[in-house]
Design an enzyme around this catalytic site. Structure first.
Site, PDB file in Angstrom:
ATOM      1  N   GLU A 138      42.132   2.471  -2.284  1.00 43.12           N
ATOM      2  CA  GLU A 138      42.580   3.498  -3.231  1.00 43.12           C
ATOM      3  C   GLU A 138      41.589   3.659  -4.385  1.00 43.12           C
ATOM      4  O   GLU A 138      41.321   4.761  -4.855  1.00 43.12           O
ATOM      5  CB  GLU A 138      43.955   3.131  -3.785  1.00 43.12           C
ATOM      6  CG  GLU A 138      45.052   3.145  -2.732  1.00 43.12           C
ATOM      7  CD  GLU A 138      46.284   2.419  -3.242  1.00 43.12           C
ATOM      8  OE1 GLU A 138      47.043   3.032  -3.999  1.00 43.12           O
ATOM      9  OE2 GLU A 138      46.483   1.240  -2.900  1.00 43.12           O
TER      10      GLU A 138
ATOM     11  N   THR B  34      43.274  16.494  14.664  1.00 42.32           N
ATOM     12  CA  THR B  34      42.833  17.639  13.871  1.00 42.32           C
ATOM     13  C   THR B  34      44.093  18.047  13.128  1.00 42.32           C
ATOM     14  O   THR B  34      45.207  17.883  13.647  1.00 42.32           O
ATOM     15  CB  THR B  34      42.327  18.811  14.737  1.00 42.32           C
ATOM     16  OG1 THR B  34      43.393  19.242  15.585  1.00 42.32           O
ATOM     17  CG2 THR B  34      41.149  18.395  15.613  1.00 42.32           C
ATOM     18  N   HIS B  35      43.928  18.520  11.904  1.00 42.14           N
ATOM     19  CA  HIS B  35      45.081  18.854  11.050  1.00 42.14           C
ATOM     20  C   HIS B  35      45.995  17.636  10.845  1.00 42.14           C
ATOM     21  O   HIS B  35      47.182  17.794  10.562  1.00 42.14           O
ATOM     22  CB  HIS B  35      45.913  20.009  11.630  1.00 42.14           C
ATOM     23  CG  HIS B  35      45.106  21.174  12.090  1.00 42.14           C
ATOM     24  ND1 HIS B  35      44.901  22.300  11.329  1.00 42.14           N
ATOM     25  CD2 HIS B  35      44.420  21.368  13.244  1.00 42.14           C
ATOM     26  CE1 HIS B  35      44.130  23.152  11.989  1.00 42.14           C
ATOM     27  NE2 HIS B  35      43.815  22.610  13.150  1.00 42.14           N
TER      28      HIS B  35
ATOM     29  N   SER C 244      53.222  -6.378  -4.887  1.00 42.33           N
ATOM     30  CA  SER C 244      53.923  -5.634  -5.920  1.00 42.33           C
ATOM     31  C   SER C 244      54.711  -6.614  -6.786  1.00 42.33           C
ATOM     32  O   SER C 244      55.157  -7.650  -6.302  1.00 42.33           O
ATOM     33  CB  SER C 244      54.882  -4.634  -5.258  1.00 42.33           C
ATOM     34  OG  SER C 244      55.958  -4.348  -6.122  1.00 42.33           O
TER      35      SER C 244
ATOM     36  N   ASN D 245       9.334   9.866 -25.806  1.00 43.43           N
ATOM     37  CA  ASN D 245       9.718  10.890 -24.819  1.00 43.43           C
ATOM     38  C   ASN D 245       9.194  10.582 -23.418  1.00 43.43           C
ATOM     39  O   ASN D 245       9.945  10.665 -22.445  1.00 43.43           O
ATOM     40  CB  ASN D 245       9.246  12.268 -25.286  1.00 43.43           C
ATOM     41  CG  ASN D 245       9.955  12.697 -26.564  1.00 43.43           C
ATOM     42  OD1 ASN D 245      10.913  12.047 -26.983  1.00 43.43           O
ATOM     43  ND2 ASN D 245       9.487  13.775 -27.187  1.00 43.43           N
TER      44      ASN D 245
ATOM     45  N   LYS E  43      55.545  -5.882  -0.189  1.00 47.21           N
ATOM     46  CA  LYS E  43      54.415  -4.946  -0.246  1.00 47.21           C
ATOM     47  C   LYS E  43      53.057  -5.575  -0.012  1.00 47.21           C
ATOM     48  O   LYS E  43      52.803  -6.706  -0.412  1.00 47.21           O
ATOM     49  CB  LYS E  43      54.396  -4.279  -1.633  1.00 47.21           C
ATOM     50  CG  LYS E  43      55.489  -3.247  -1.800  1.00 47.21           C
ATOM     51  CD  LYS E  43      55.142  -1.957  -1.114  1.00 47.21           C
ATOM     52  CE  LYS E  43      54.722  -0.957  -2.170  1.00 47.21           C
ATOM     53  NZ  LYS E  43      54.290   0.288  -1.597  1.00 47.21           N
TER      54      LYS E  43
ATOM     55  N   TYR F 191      11.714  17.930 -24.549  1.00 41.59           N
ATOM     56  CA  TYR F 191      12.752  16.937 -24.790  1.00 41.59           C
ATOM     57  C   TYR F 191      13.758  17.453 -25.810  1.00 41.59           C
ATOM     58  O   TYR F 191      13.386  18.092 -26.797  1.00 41.59           O
ATOM     59  CB  TYR F 191      12.123  15.623 -25.297  1.00 41.59           C
ATOM     60  CG  TYR F 191      13.162  14.560 -25.602  1.00 41.59           C
ATOM     61  CD1 TYR F 191      13.675  13.755 -24.592  1.00 41.59           C
ATOM     62  CD2 TYR F 191      13.665  14.403 -26.897  1.00 41.59           C
ATOM     63  CE1 TYR F 191      14.649  12.802 -24.860  1.00 41.59           C
ATOM     64  CE2 TYR F 191      14.636  13.446 -27.174  1.00 41.59           C
ATOM     65  CZ  TYR F 191      15.119  12.655 -26.154  1.00 41.59           C
ATOM     66  OH  TYR F 191      16.087  11.734 -26.411  1.00 41.59           O
TER      67      TYR F 191
ATOM     68  N   GLN G 138      19.653  12.196 -24.125  1.00 36.97           N
ATOM     69  CA  GLN G 138      20.132  10.822 -24.269  1.00 36.97           C
ATOM     70  C   GLN G 138      21.490  10.657 -23.578  1.00 36.97           C
ATOM     71  O   GLN G 138      21.888   9.557 -23.220  1.00 36.97           O
ATOM     72  CB  GLN G 138      20.249  10.480 -25.766  1.00 36.97           C
ATOM     73  CG  GLN G 138      20.733   9.095 -26.064  1.00 36.97           C
ATOM     74  CD  GLN G 138      20.429   8.704 -27.503  1.00 36.97           C
ATOM     75  OE1 GLN G 138      19.298   8.479 -27.861  1.00 36.97           O
ATOM     76  NE2 GLN G 138      21.458   8.663 -28.340  1.00 36.97           N
TER      77      GLN G 138
ATOM     78  N   SER H  57      21.732   4.726 -29.216  1.00 35.02           N
ATOM     79  CA  SER H  57      21.979   4.619 -27.779  1.00 35.02           C
ATOM     80  C   SER H  57      21.862   3.172 -27.302  1.00 35.02           C
ATOM     81  O   SER H  57      22.032   2.898 -26.116  1.00 35.02           O
ATOM     82  CB  SER H  57      20.995   5.503 -27.008  1.00 35.02           C
ATOM     83  OG  SER H  57      19.661   5.182 -27.375  1.00 35.02           O
TER      84      SER H  57
ATOM     85  N   ASN I 148      49.534  -3.658  -0.681  1.00 33.63           N
ATOM     86  CA  ASN I 148      48.922  -2.378  -1.040  1.00 33.63           C
ATOM     87  C   ASN I 148      47.400  -2.410  -0.854  1.00 33.63           C
ATOM     88  O   ASN I 148      46.756  -3.375  -1.264  1.00 33.63           O
ATOM     89  CB  ASN I 148      49.250  -2.026  -2.490  1.00 33.63           C
ATOM     90  CG  ASN I 148      50.744  -1.867  -2.704  1.00 33.63           C
ATOM     91  OD1 ASN I 148      51.444  -1.362  -1.827  1.00 33.63           O
ATOM     92  ND2 ASN I 148      51.230  -2.311  -3.851  1.00 33.63           N
TER      93      ASN I 148
ATOM     94  N   LYS J 269      22.397   8.913 -19.759  1.00 38.55           N
ATOM     95  CA  LYS J 269      22.470   7.507 -19.332  1.00 38.55           C
ATOM     96  C   LYS J 269      23.870   7.015 -18.998  1.00 38.55           C
ATOM     97  O   LYS J 269      24.069   6.362 -17.962  1.00 38.55           O
ATOM     98  CB  LYS J 269      21.838   6.608 -20.390  1.00 38.55           C
ATOM     99  CG  LYS J 269      20.338   6.810 -20.455  1.00 38.55           C
ATOM    100  CD  LYS J 269      19.716   6.156 -21.639  1.00 38.55           C
ATOM    101  CE  LYS J 269      18.398   6.830 -21.963  1.00 38.55           C
ATOM    102  NZ  LYS J 269      18.528   8.275 -22.314  1.00 38.55           N
TER     103      LYS J 269
HETATM  104  N1  ARG Z   1      17.077   7.157 -26.996  1.00 43.93           N
HETATM  105  C1  ARG Z   1      16.363   8.318 -26.601  1.00 43.93           C
HETATM  106  C2  ARG Z   1      16.906   8.829 -25.267  1.00 43.93           C
HETATM  107  O1  ARG Z   1      17.593   8.148 -24.669  1.00 43.93           O
HETATM  108  C3  ARG Z   1      14.906   7.987 -26.456  1.00 43.93           C
HETATM  109  C4  ARG Z   1      13.968   9.128 -26.702  1.00 43.93           C
HETATM  110  C5  ARG Z   1      14.036   9.557 -28.094  1.00 43.93           C
HETATM  111  N2  ARG Z   1      13.023  10.495 -28.406  1.00 43.93           N
HETATM  112  C6  ARG Z   1      12.978  11.145 -29.554  1.00 43.93           C
HETATM  113  N3  ARG Z   1      12.022  11.960 -29.752  1.00 43.93           N
HETATM  114  N4  ARG Z   1      13.934  11.029 -30.450  1.00 43.93           N
HETATM  115  O2  ARG Z   1      16.646   9.951 -24.884  1.00 43.93           O
END
Ligand code: ARG
Length: 461
Positions: free
Chosen positions: A287, A152-153, A274, A107, A280, A314, A319, A20, A282, A322
Site C-alpha cells: 500500500e 481484462t476489466h 491490526s 551557479n 488481520k 540562474y 534552489q 538551503s 495487512n 532539491k
Molecule cells: N543554494 C543555491 C541553490 O541551491 C546555490 C546557488 C546559489 N547561487 C547564487 N547565485 N545565489 O541553487
C-alpha cells in the site's frame, strides 16, 4: 561570503527563506569532489600555486572527514553547502582557501553538484531495478506453469501463467532502466567553467575537470550550463513512470492478498496486524509503495512548474529543485526495495489460482478457436456458437466441459468429442505458444531470454 557592499545582516525571515543547508548538505560529497577537481585544474593551468592547491585538497579532505564523522557544525547563517565547505576550508588552511573559488561561481558549482548527485542516483536505481527484475525472473521461473486467471476489466478473461504475469513487470522495469540510461547519457556533460553565467577570463580547462569527474565533455554553452535542470526533470519523469509501474504491481499484490482472491499470501515479514481485529494481515508495504507514487509525480510537476517561465540563466527559484528531487528519490528507493522484498516473500496459492482460472467459462475462447480450426467456421460464427453454448451451460449451472456432446451438436453439428481436449485450463495455456504468449514452454524460454537481456553475466544462472 558576499559581505563587501553590505553593512547590515539579513532579516531573520530573509535568512530563513534563503537557507538551503537543511537539505543541500546531502550534496557535500559531490560538492567536495567538484572542488577537488576544480583545484587540480587551477594548479595545472597555473591559476593558483601548487602549494595552495595541495593545501586546498588536504583541507577539503578534512572537511569531508568532519562531515562524515558528524563533527561538522552546520548553520543557516552560512546559507548553503557551498559556503559551508568553503568557510570551513578557509578556517582550516587560511587565505589559500579563498583561492578555490577562482573562475567558479556557486551557479556552475550547484549545477555540477546536482548533476553528480542525480548521476549517482541513476546508477543506484539501475542496480535496484536490476535486483527487482532478478527477483521477478526467479519467481517467474518457479511459476512458469502455475495457472492463474488472466483479467481484462478485472473480469476473468483467459487462463494465463503466473510466471508470464510476473515477466510482464520485468519488461516494464526494463523500459524504466532504459529511460534512466537515456537520462544518464544526456546528463553526462560538465557545467564547470560556465562560472556565474558567461564563462571565465582565466585560462581554465573545462575539459580537464570534465574528464576528472567522469563526464564525457564540458557543456557547450555557459548560459545553458548554469540554467539547465533538464536532467532533474528527466530523472523525475523516469522515476514517475517507474513509480506508476511499482504502483500497479503493488495494487495487484493488495488485490491478490485479499480474502475474496487469496491468490497469494505474504509472510509476517511483509504484513502488519491490526490493533483491534486480531485476524488481520495487512499488506502495508504494498500500500505504501502504491501510496508514494503521488509524491514522486508531485516532484515531477513541482520541477516543471519551477522551471516554466524562468528566464535565463540562474534564478534562486532553482534552489527549489532539491527537496522534491531528494524526496522522490528516497520514496522510489523504498518502493523498489519493498517490492523486491515482497516478490521474494510471496507464496502463491496454486490451488486457488487454478480454481478461479477455471471458473466463469474462461476457456470459451478455446472452444471458439477449436470451431475455427477443426470445424472450419468463420471466427464470428464460432464466437456466436460458443456464446450459445456458454448460455446453455450457465442456465444449467455447469462448466463447458460438462456439457454433453449431444447438446453441443444440437447447436453445431460439426462438433465432435475432440472438443473436450481444449476445454481445460492446462490445454488453454499450453496452446498459447505464439511469440510472447503465455504457454509454460514459452515462459520457461522467456525466463532465459530475460536473464540474457537484463542481467549481467554474473547474475544469470
Ligand atoms: N543554494 C543555491 C541553490 O541551491 C546555490 C546557488 C546559489 N547561487 C547564487 N547565485 N545565489 O541553487
Amino acid at each position: 561570503m558576499w559581505g563587501g557592499r553590505y553593512k547590515l545582516g539579513p532579516a531573520e525571515i530573509m535568512e530563513r527563506i534563503n537557507a538551503s543547508i537543511g537539505f543541500d548538505k546531502r550534496l557535500y560529497a559531490q560538492d567536495i569532489a567538484g572542488s577537488m577537481a576544480h583545484a587540480e585544474m587551477l594548479v595545472a593551468r597555473r591559476i593558483i600555486s601548487a602549494a595552495d592547491g595541495r593545501a586546498i585538497r588536504r583541507g577539503l579532505a578534512q572537511v569531508q572527514a568532519e562531515i562524515e564523522s558528524g563533527k561538522f557544525r552546520f548553520s543557516t547563517k552560512l546559507e548553503d553547502i557551498h559556503f559551508h565547505v568553503e568557510a570551513r576550508l578557509t578556517e582550516l588552511i587560511g587565505p589559500a582557501g579563498g583561492r578555490l573559488h577562482t573562475a567558479r561561481s556557486r551557479n556552475d558549482q550547484v549545477a555540477l553538484d546536482v548533476r553528480l548527485w542525480v548521476r549517482d542516483a541513476l546508477d543506484r536505481f539501475d542496480a535496484m531495478l536490476l535486483d527487482l527484475q532478478t527477483a521477478l525472473i526467479d519467481r517467474a521461473e518457479e511459476h512458469a506453469a502455475t495457472i492463474m486467471p488472466g483479467f481484462t476489466h478485472l473480469q476473468t478473461a483467459q487462463p494465463v501463467t503466473f510466471g508470464h504475469h510476473l515477466l510482464a513487470y520485468v519488461e516494464m522495469f526494463g523500459r524504466d532502466r532504459g529511460r534512466l540510461a537515456d537520462c544518464r547519457a544526456r546528463l553526462n556533460e560538465s557545467p564547470l567553467g560556465a562560472a556565474a553565467l558567461a564563462g571565465s577570463p582565466h585560462p581554465i580547462d573545462p575539459r580537464m575537470t570534465a574528464r576528472a569527474l567522469g563526464f564525457d565533455r564540458p557543456m557547450a554553452n555557459s548560459l545553458d550550463a548554469v540554467s539547465d535542470r533538464d536532467y532533474v526533470v528527466e530523472f523525475l519523469g523516469a522515476a514517475s513512470l517507474c513509480a506508476v509501474h511499482l504502483s500497479r504491481l503493488a495494487e495487484e499484490i493488495v488485490i491478490w492478498c485479499s480474502a475474496p482472491f487469496r491468490f497469494i499470501a505474504l509472510s509476517d515479514a511483509f504484513t502488519t496486524g491490526s490493533s483491534i481485529m486480531p485476524q488481520k494481515r495487512n499488506p502495508d508495504a504494498a500500500e505504501l509503495a502504491r501510496g508514494k507514487t503521488g509524491r514522486i509525480l508531485g516532484a515531477f510537476v513541482a520541477l516543471c512548474t519551477m522551471l516554466k517561465g524562468l528566464p535565463l540563466t540562474y534564478g534562486k527559484d532553482m534552489q527549489e529543485d532539491k527537496e522534491p528531487l531528494f524526496d522522490a528519490a528516497d520514496s522510489l528507493e523504498l518502493g523498489i526495495a519493498a517490492m523486491a522484498g515482497m516478490v521474494r516473500d510471496l507464496k502463491a496459492n496454486k490451488t486457488r489460482m487454478r480454481a478461479v482460472a477455471s471458473a466463469d467459462y474462461s476457456v470459451a475462447t478455446d472452444l471458439a478457436d477449436w470451431l475455427v480450426r477443426k470445424a472450419g467456421l468463420p471466427f464470428r460464427q464460432a464466437h456466436h456458437v460458443t456464446g450459445r453454448l456458454v448460455g446453455i451451460a450457465h442456465e444449467r449451472g455447469i462448466d463447458l466441459h460438462e456439457l454433453p456432446l449431444a447438446d453441443m451438436r444440437a447447436v453445431e453439428p460439426k462438433i465432435d468429442r475432440g472438443v473436450y481436449r481444449v476445454l481445460t485450463v492446462e490445454a488453454s495455456v499450453a496452446a498459447r505458444k505464439s511469440p510472447g504468449g503465455t504457454a509454460p514452454a514459452n515462459v520457461a524460454r522467456a525466463v532465459g531470454e530475460a536473464r540474457r537481456r537484463f542481467l549481467p553475466a554474473r547474475r544469470r544462472r
